[in-house]
Design a protein around this motif. Structure first.
Motif, PDB file in Angstrom:
ATOM      1  N   PHE A  66       0.826  -1.213   0.000  1.00 22.30           N
ATOM      2  CA  PHE A  66       0.000   0.000   0.000  1.00 22.30           C
ATOM      3  C   PHE A  66       0.857   1.259   0.000  1.00 22.30           C
ATOM      4  O   PHE A  66       1.791   1.396   0.775  1.00 22.30           O
ATOM      5  CB  PHE A  66      -0.937   0.041   1.207  1.00 22.30           C
ATOM      6  CG  PHE A  66      -1.769   1.298   1.250  1.00 22.30           C
ATOM      7  CD1 PHE A  66      -2.760   1.513   0.312  1.00 22.30           C
ATOM      8  CD2 PHE A  66      -1.530   2.271   2.205  1.00 22.30           C
ATOM      9  CE1 PHE A  66      -3.518   2.669   0.333  1.00 22.30           C
ATOM     10  CE2 PHE A  66      -2.278   3.428   2.230  1.00 22.30           C
ATOM     11  CZ  PHE A  66      -3.280   3.635   1.302  1.00 22.30           C
ATOM     12  N   GLN A  67       0.502   2.185  -0.882  1.00 20.33           N
ATOM     13  CA  GLN A  67       1.127   3.500  -0.936  1.00 20.33           C
ATOM     14  C   GLN A  67       0.039   4.534  -1.161  1.00 20.33           C
ATOM     15  O   GLN A  67      -0.866   4.332  -1.963  1.00 20.33           O
ATOM     16  CB  GLN A  67       2.125   3.599  -2.083  1.00 20.33           C
ATOM     17  CG  GLN A  67       3.326   2.711  -1.933  1.00 20.33           C
ATOM     18  CD  GLN A  67       4.268   2.884  -3.099  1.00 20.33           C
ATOM     19  OE1 GLN A  67       4.497   3.992  -3.568  1.00 20.33           O
ATOM     20  NE2 GLN A  67       4.814   1.789  -3.570  1.00 20.33           N
ATOM     21  N   LEU A  68       0.145   5.635  -0.448  1.00 23.72           N
ATOM     22  CA  LEU A  68      -0.771   6.758  -0.637  1.00 23.72           C
ATOM     23  C   LEU A  68       0.018   7.870  -1.298  1.00 23.72           C
ATOM     24  O   LEU A  68       1.044   8.306  -0.782  1.00 23.72           O
ATOM     25  CB  LEU A  68      -1.334   7.235   0.708  1.00 23.72           C
ATOM     26  CG  LEU A  68      -2.215   8.480   0.652  1.00 23.72           C
ATOM     27  CD1 LEU A  68      -3.472   8.234  -0.170  1.00 23.72           C
ATOM     28  CD2 LEU A  68      -2.575   8.933   2.061  1.00 23.72           C
ATOM     29  N   LEU A  69      -0.447   8.308  -2.453  1.00 23.04           N
ATOM     30  CA  LEU A  69       0.193   9.389  -3.190  1.00 23.04           C
ATOM     31  C   LEU A  69      -0.764  10.574  -3.198  1.00 23.04           C
ATOM     32  O   LEU A  69      -1.866  10.478  -3.730  1.00 23.04           O
ATOM     33  CB  LEU A  69       0.505   8.942  -4.623  1.00 23.04           C
ATOM     34  CG  LEU A  69       1.025   9.993  -5.577  1.00 23.04           C
ATOM     35  CD1 LEU A  69       2.387  10.495  -5.109  1.00 23.04           C
ATOM     36  CD2 LEU A  69       1.117   9.433  -6.975  1.00 23.04           C
ATOM     37  N   VAL A  70      -0.350  11.665  -2.570  1.00 20.49           N
ATOM     38  CA  VAL A  70      -1.178  12.869  -2.521  1.00 20.49           C
ATOM     39  C   VAL A  70      -0.391  14.005  -3.146  1.00 20.49           C
ATOM     40  O   VAL A  70       0.703  14.337  -2.694  1.00 20.49           O
ATOM     41  CB  VAL A  70      -1.569  13.247  -1.076  1.00 20.49           C
ATOM     42  CG1 VAL A  70      -2.408  14.514  -1.059  1.00 20.49           C
ATOM     43  CG2 VAL A  70      -2.323  12.113  -0.415  1.00 20.49           C
ATOM     44  N   ILE A  71      -0.942  14.582  -4.181  1.00 18.77           N
ATOM     45  CA  ILE A  71      -0.339  15.743  -4.833  1.00 18.77           C
ATOM     46  C   ILE A  71      -1.126  16.951  -4.358  1.00 18.77           C
ATOM     47  O   ILE A  71      -2.325  17.049  -4.609  1.00 18.77           O
ATOM     48  CB  ILE A  71      -0.413  15.614  -6.363  1.00 18.77           C
ATOM     49  CG1 ILE A  71       0.314  14.348  -6.809  1.00 18.77           C
ATOM     50  CG2 ILE A  71       0.156  16.861  -7.027  1.00 18.77           C
ATOM     51  CD1 ILE A  71       0.015  13.928  -8.222  1.00 18.77           C
TER      52      ILE A  71
END
Length: 110
Positions: A66-71
């Motif tokens: 799991f990875q959360l990518l927030v731009i």
């Protein structure tokens, strides 16, 4: 619902629905990406979204991929979801004096 919710509340509801659909149909999905999720949200709704994302992170913490990518341009929001208990570092992208993009690894502030 017409006339009862602010624009920010409608945006937040839309994001929550999309996240719920992603959680439902993408079981064991390794990445969740959000592009400018706080656009048109007031501070209260941004905080609610951060809390919800923290809950997703907690639920997915045992999942290895799991990875959360927030731009986001909202540094306060990034700090809200980037608590030390959820992650240790994040990447900060900025432009230098020559307008070249630079990546800096940052420690999460307690």
């Amino acid at each position: 619902m017409r006339g009862r919710c602010s624009a920010g509340q409608k945006v937040l509801a839309s994001i929550i629905i999309r996240l719920a659909l992603a959680e439902t149909f993408c079981i064991d999905c390794g990445i969740l990406a959000l592009d400018e999720p706080t656009t048109n949200l007031d501070e209260e709704n941004s905080r609610s979204l951060a809390i919800m994302l923290q809950q997703i992170i907690e639920l997915r913490s045992s999942q290895q991929n799991f990875q959360l990518l927030v731009i986001t341009h909202d540094e306060h929001f990034a700090q809200m979801i980037g608590k030390r208990q959820y992650c240790e570092k994040y990447w900060y992208v900025h432009k230098d004096e020559n307008q070249y993009s630079k990546l800096l690894m940052q420690d999460v502030i307690e």
